[in-house]
Design a protein around this motif. Structure first.
Motif, PDB file in Angstrom:
ATOM      1  N   LEU A 342       0.842  -1.183   0.000  1.00  0.00           N
ATOM      2  CA  LEU A 342       0.000   0.000   0.000  1.00  0.00           C
ATOM      3  C   LEU A 342       0.882   1.239   0.000  1.00  0.00           C
ATOM      4  CD1 LEU A 342      -2.673  -1.068   2.650  1.00  0.00           C
ATOM      5  CD2 LEU A 342      -2.793  -1.279   0.159  1.00  0.00           C
ATOM      6  N   SER A 343       0.517   2.225  -0.774  1.00  0.00           N
ATOM      7  CA  SER A 343       1.318   3.450  -0.867  1.00  0.00           C
ATOM      8  C   SER A 343       1.522   4.044   0.525  1.00  0.00           C
ATOM      9  CB  SER A 343       0.614   4.472  -1.765  1.00  0.00           C
ATOM     10  OG  SER A 343       0.535   4.005  -3.085  1.00  0.00           O
ATOM     11  N   LYS A 362     -20.801  11.340  -4.830  1.00  0.00           N
ATOM     12  CA  LYS A 362     -21.690  12.434  -5.219  1.00  0.00           C
ATOM     13  C   LYS A 362     -22.833  12.645  -4.229  1.00  0.00           C
ATOM     14  CE  LYS A 362     -24.445   9.386  -8.194  1.00  0.00           C
ATOM     15  NZ  LYS A 362     -24.901   9.129  -9.591  1.00  0.00           N
ATOM     16  N   HIS A 363     -23.059  11.675  -3.349  1.00  0.00           N
ATOM     17  CA  HIS A 363     -24.104  11.800  -2.341  1.00  0.00           C
ATOM     18  C   HIS A 363     -23.573  12.370  -1.026  1.00  0.00           C
ATOM     19  CE1 HIS A 363     -26.602   9.452  -5.030  1.00  0.00           C
ATOM     20  NE2 HIS A 363     -25.703   8.489  -5.040  1.00  0.00           N
ATOM     21  N   GLY A 364     -22.282  12.666  -0.998  1.00  0.00           N
ATOM     22  CA  GLY A 364     -21.681  13.177   0.224  1.00  0.00           C
ATOM     23  C   GLY A 364     -21.272  12.116   1.205  1.00  0.00           C
ATOM     24  N   LEU A 365     -21.427  10.840   0.833  1.00  0.00           N
ATOM     25  CA  LEU A 365     -21.028   9.739   1.696  1.00  0.00           C
ATOM     26  C   LEU A 365     -19.539   9.466   1.527  1.00  0.00           C
ATOM     27  CD1 LEU A 365     -24.055   7.362   1.048  1.00  0.00           C
ATOM     28  CD2 LEU A 365     -23.753   8.962   2.953  1.00  0.00           C
ATOM     29  N   SER A 366     -18.866   9.158   2.596  1.00  0.00           N
ATOM     30  CA  SER A 366     -17.416   8.955   2.539  1.00  0.00           C
ATOM     31  C   SER A 366     -17.045   7.571   3.035  1.00  0.00           C
ATOM     32  CB  SER A 366     -16.694  10.022   3.363  1.00  0.00           C
ATOM     33  OG  SER A 366     -17.040   9.918   4.737  1.00  0.00           O
ATOM     34  N   ARG A 367     -15.898   7.107   2.583  1.00  0.00           N
ATOM     35  CA  ARG A 367     -15.324   5.853   3.035  1.00  0.00           C
ATOM     36  C   ARG A 367     -13.807   5.962   2.891  1.00  0.00           C
ATOM     37  NH1 ARG A 367     -18.438   6.683  -0.361  1.00  0.00           N
ATOM     38  NH2 ARG A 367     -19.826   4.983   0.147  1.00  0.00           N
ATOM     39  N   HIS A 368     -13.087   5.062   3.561  1.00  0.00           N
ATOM     40  CA  HIS A 368     -11.629   5.071   3.504  1.00  0.00           C
ATOM     41  C   HIS A 368     -11.137   3.998   2.533  1.00  0.00           C
ATOM     42  CE1 HIS A 368     -12.248   6.970   7.545  1.00  0.00           C
ATOM     43  NE2 HIS A 368     -11.341   7.778   7.028  1.00  0.00           N
ATOM     44  N   ALA A 369     -10.006   4.273   1.911  1.00  0.00           N
ATOM     45  CA  ALA A 369      -9.400   3.321   0.976  1.00  0.00           C
ATOM     46  C   ALA A 369      -7.899   3.551   0.937  1.00  0.00           C
ATOM     47  CB  ALA A 369     -10.011   3.461  -0.416  1.00  0.00           C
ATOM     48  N   TYR A 370      -7.202   2.558   0.389  1.00  0.00           N
ATOM     49  CA  TYR A 370      -5.747   2.619   0.243  1.00  0.00           C
ATOM     50  C   TYR A 370      -5.390   2.439  -1.227  1.00  0.00           C
ATOM     51  CZ  TYR A 370      -6.094   1.511   5.245  1.00  0.00           C
ATOM     52  OH  TYR A 370      -6.415   1.512   6.572  1.00  0.00           O
ATOM     53  N   ASN A 371      -4.278   3.051  -1.616  1.00  0.00           N
ATOM     54  CA  ASN A 371      -3.778   2.876  -2.979  1.00  0.00           C
ATOM     55  C   ASN A 371      -2.801   1.704  -3.008  1.00  0.00           C
ATOM     56  OD1 ASN A 371      -3.398   4.026  -5.820  1.00  0.00           O
ATOM     57  ND2 ASN A 371      -1.283   3.929  -5.085  1.00  0.00           N
ATOM     58  N   SER A 390       3.510   9.525  -6.640  1.00  0.00           N
ATOM     59  CA  SER A 390       3.578  10.831  -7.303  1.00  0.00           C
ATOM     60  C   SER A 390       2.268  11.206  -7.976  1.00  0.00           C
ATOM     61  CB  SER A 390       4.707  10.829  -8.347  1.00  0.00           C
ATOM     62  OG  SER A 390       4.432   9.880  -9.373  1.00  0.00           O
ATOM     63  N   ALA A 391       1.421  10.210  -8.280  1.00  0.00           N
ATOM     64  CA  ALA A 391       0.152  10.481  -8.958  1.00  0.00           C
ATOM     65  C   ALA A 391      -1.013  10.636  -7.988  1.00  0.00           C
ATOM     66  CB  ALA A 391      -0.160   9.351  -9.937  1.00  0.00           C
ATOM     67  N   LEU A 392      -0.744  10.535  -6.699  1.00  0.00           N
ATOM     68  CA  LEU A 392      -1.815  10.550  -5.710  1.00  0.00           C
ATOM     69  C   LEU A 392      -2.004  11.933  -5.108  1.00  0.00           C
ATOM     70  CD1 LEU A 392      -0.926   7.238  -3.832  1.00  0.00           C
ATOM     71  CD2 LEU A 392      -2.474   7.563  -5.764  1.00  0.00           C
ATOM     72  N   PRO A 393      -3.199  12.247  -4.657  1.00  0.00           N
ATOM     73  CA  PRO A 393      -3.429  13.540  -4.004  1.00  0.00           C
ATOM     74  C   PRO A 393      -2.743  13.598  -2.656  1.00  0.00           C
ATOM     75  CG  PRO A 393      -5.384  12.149  -3.834  1.00  0.00           C
ATOM     76  CD  PRO A 393      -4.429  11.442  -4.754  1.00  0.00           C
TER      77      PRO A 393
END
Length: 436
Positions: A342-343, A362-371, A390-393
């Motif tokens: 994972l990055s 788009k519904h304002g719902l959030s979740r966590h994830a890994y690259n 380098s390509a990640l926010p």
């Protein structure tokens, strides 16, 4: 995927068929005919069954019954109807006779009876065949399964011929990855359903080892796609976005003519999370959801927490088991080494925390994830999969608060009022992916 519409245990593969007697095969065919009549093109679903000396006891309810039952207050003080239903339609559907009548009493329904010419043999192949039949005419709940989502980037911008070519190319990558793993003694019993511009894919087998095998399957699919794209011309091979997640879902078989489909469909928390993650992913990106899961029994090389572990530990375990695919060939070149991480975690041997991202839909719902990043060493070349850091926010910088004068505040309010009409015409929430 399942490839035959024959009654389970009565196919022509010569394996299971030879372990079931002619009498019991006749029972299974008679049972399926009775289930089909009571199923009524999907109007009713079967919940559970119990063996009887003259046939089967079954509980059939209308397809809308469970939704209504879960929506009302439980009949027993403190009970949770939804939890009860989930447990009822999870795992094996065979119940003891007393247990089945207790279930019928709680649901306030009457059990049905299916008469057979001979008693069912209490043998594993026969019982498994009955279970598969019951599930085809019912609804199942799975609390813990790994699922993949492969999404073709910019799919709607291609011509119909290019779209068909890209879907075929992705399907071939599935079959290629399956054969490569099979050559190493790892069999993935995978199923898939199309999303229109991609596929959900899952392992029909359940358990920690099945989840790990599906993850390795994902890496080989992405690698096969990358190799094919490098050798292709035009838009015949897709650029894909990929996500892996473990969670719960329902599994059902829809009506197709007068029979339920042979192929199952899944929908639930895990598919919703995957769709929301991939919706904000970049082309070539591989995302891993934030989940808890159990590790396989052979994962003694990973320091385990009691019970379950989180996504980073699961990925660490998978990376250490990738030696199993060394020797697999891509375009005539043999895999010499494979690793994934994972990055942010860099070398799995370093104690660095993986970068965790927040994905807002788009519904304002959030979740966590890994690259997820992976490298596959092919003799004299290295195949890099996924997007590097380098390509990640990056995490947004916190600006110091400035003391605003009353006049400045009034100007801001006036400007907000002028722009209110424009803001209301925009989407309520700004979707995207950012570092936590």
């Amino acid at each position: 995927m399942a490839t035959s519409g024959e009654t389970p245990g009565t196919g022509s593969d010569g394996g299971v068929e030879n372990t079931i007697s002619i009498v019991q095969r006749g029972n299974l065919k008679s049972l399926e005919a009775s289930l089909r009549r009571q199923w009524r093109l999907g109007q009713n679903i079967v919940l559970c069954w119990s063996a009887d000396e003259r046939g089967l006891l079954v509980i059939f309810v209308p397809h809308y019954f469970l939704g209504n039952y879960c929506a009302r207050v439980g009949d027993v003080a403190g009970s949770d109807n939804e939890a009860f239903v989930r447990e009822l339609i999870s795992g094996r559907r065979r119940k003891q006779r007393d247990e089945l009548f207790a279930i019928a009493e709680r649901l306030d329904v009457a059990p049905g009876f299916i008469k057979l010419e001979a008693p069912l043999a209490d043998e594993t192949p026969v019982m498994n065949a009955v279970e598969q039949l019951i599930k085809r005419y019912g609804l199942s709940y799975v609390s813990d399964r790994a699922v993949l989502l492969f999404d073709i980037a910019e799919f709607s911008l291609f011509t119909p011929f290019e779209q068909a070519s890209q879907l075929n190319s992705l399907s071939y990558s599935f079959n290629s990855a399956y054969n490569k793993l099979l050559s190493k003694g790892i069999e993935i019993h995978f199923s898939r359903t199309t999303t229109g511009d991609g596929y959900y894919v899952w392992n029909r087998q359940l358990g920690p080892a099945a989840n790990r095998d599906l993850f390795i399957f994902m890496l080989l699919v992405v690698a096969d796609n990358a190799v094919a794209r490098a050798a292709s011309h035009g838009n015949t091979v897709p650029v894909i976005r990929t996500a892996f997640h473990i969670g719960s879902h329902y599994e059902l078989y829809q009506a197709e003519g007068v029979n339920p489909t042979v192929h199952s469909y899944i929908v639930g928390d895990v598919t919703i999370e995957l769709a929301r993650m991939v919706g904000e992913a970049l082309p070539d990106q591989m995302l891993v959801g934030h989940f808890e899961c159990r590790l396989p029994a052979d994962a003694d090389h990973v320091t385990q927490m009691p019970g379950t572990v989180f996504s980073p530990v699961f990925i660490q375990h998978c990376s250490r088991t990738l030696a199993a695919i060394e020797g697999v060939q891509f375009a005539g070149k043999v895999i010499a080494d494979t690793r994934c991480y994972l990055s942010g975690s860099s070398d799995p041997g370093e104690r660095r925390a993986a970068r965790r991202f927040v994905i807002v839909d788009k519904h304002g719902l959030s979740r966590h994830a890994y690259n997820l990043e992976a490298t596959i060493q092919l003799q004299d070349t290295t195949l890099a999969l996924g997007l590097d850091e380098s390509a990640l926010p990056t995490a947004p910088r916190r600006q110091p608060k400035l003391a605003a004068s009353r006049e400045q505040g009034e100007q801001v309010l006036e400007q907000q009022g002028e722009e209110l009409a424009t803001l209301l015409q925009r989407r309520r929430f700004d979707s995207g992916i950012s570092e936590e």
